[in-house]
Enzyme design. Sequence first.
Site, PDB file in Angstrom:
ATOM      1  CG  LEU A 195     -15.028  42.997 -21.874  1.00 26.93           C
ATOM      2  CD1 LEU A 195     -16.106  43.176 -22.938  1.00 26.93           C
ATOM      3  CD2 LEU A 195     -15.675  42.651 -20.536  1.00 26.93           C
ATOM      4  CD  GLU A 209     -12.407  33.893 -25.713  1.00 32.97           C
ATOM      5  OE1 GLU A 209     -13.505  33.327 -25.713  1.00 32.97           O
ATOM      6  OE2 GLU A 209     -12.046  34.685 -26.603  1.00 32.97           O
ATOM      7  CG  HIS A 239     -15.361  39.476 -18.851  1.00 34.84           C
ATOM      8  ND1 HIS A 239     -14.018  39.749 -18.949  1.00 34.84           N
ATOM      9  CD2 HIS A 239     -15.735  39.844 -17.599  1.00 34.84           C
ATOM     10  CE1 HIS A 239     -13.596  40.278 -17.805  1.00 34.84           C
ATOM     11  NE2 HIS A 239     -14.613  40.344 -16.968  1.00 34.84           N
ATOM     12  N   GLY A 243     -20.181  34.767 -13.321  1.00 38.79           N
ATOM     13  CA  GLY A 243     -19.193  33.692 -13.427  1.00 38.79           C
ATOM     14  C   GLY A 243     -18.988  32.981 -12.095  1.00 38.79           C
ATOM     15  CE  LYS A 256     -10.724  34.231 -11.333  1.00 41.85           C
ATOM     16  NZ  LYS A 256     -10.919  35.635 -11.145  1.00 41.85           N
ATOM     17  NE  ARG A 296      -7.834  43.120  -9.124  1.00 47.39           N
ATOM     18  CZ  ARG A 296      -9.124  43.216  -8.774  1.00 47.39           C
ATOM     19  NH1 ARG A 296      -9.922  42.180  -8.912  1.00 47.39           N
ATOM     20  NH2 ARG A 296      -9.611  44.351  -8.297  1.00 47.39           N
TER      21      ARG A 296
END
Length: 286
Positions: free
Chosen positions: A33, A35, A37, A148, A150, A188
């Site tokens: 985890l 920031e 998440h 997210g 993202k 990652r």
Amino acid sequence: MLVVERISDLRKAIDEAKLIGRTVGLVPTMGALHEGHLSLVKASKDAGDFTVVSIFVNPTQFAPTEDLQKYPRPFEADTEKCEEAGVDIIFHPSVEEMYPAGFSTYINVEGPLTELWEGVSRPTHFRGVVTICAKLFAVVEPERAYFGMKDYQQLKVIQKMVRELNIPLNIIPVPIVRENDGLAMSSRNIYLNPQERKAALVLYRSLLRARDLIESKETNAEIIRQFVHDTITAEPLATEDYIAVADPETLQPVEKIKGRTLIALAVRIGKTRLIDNMLIKPNKPV
Ligand code: AMP
């Protein structure tokens, strides 16, 4: 905060929370985890939800050639972060709990939404993502689930699945959280050596350039795509996987910028594949 590994224990704890009138928010993650998440957790807490974070490295969304084995699993650190963030339950099942022997039921979102971008590079990826999310929704029965931006394509695929299967919950999109220098946070990123970490900034830099172009009234999508391509190509450690200038709802490529536009990209930095995107409104970044 409770940490549970069994579906039956999770159901019990959630039933108790619902009995005292709590609404439930689910934050599905694969752990490690950061920031990003935690911003999903915050959104859930801000909505007043009893917040369940699932931490499960889901094998069905990895291809055999991908990083399932080496994917980071710092469970103790994750537990501390969740505790600090005010999470109510961590659901941390084993692979056998989620996929008992003989498991053979999968959900496929078919059609153009899953056939492009991540679907091309990772053909079995969304089947795994959608199946595990559907299982988590069935187990937790949350009012809201937080995703997210993202993983923008994933968000759209999950929204479509929920709509088409009539699953009664709201999918809440949460903006991308970035490092101070602009790199989108990702579990990652720890694969990157210091040189690659620097090179990885090319993703954000190229998105900013695309935004500048659109804000200065460039409407030709191919010119914008080419500009992003040239920026990526100029970075020796970067290899482009895809660059898309697309409609934010259908994800189909656009030729002319008319309104809100999504620039999405996947780039390999050394052996690490990173994705990023930006939602751009002509003259008004979103
Ligand atoms: P993952 O653990 O990578 O499967 O991600 C779990 C959830 O966190 C997904 O909904 C991701 O989109 C979201 N997420 C991951 N990184 C970020 C970020 N940098 N900003 C916002 N959300 C993120």
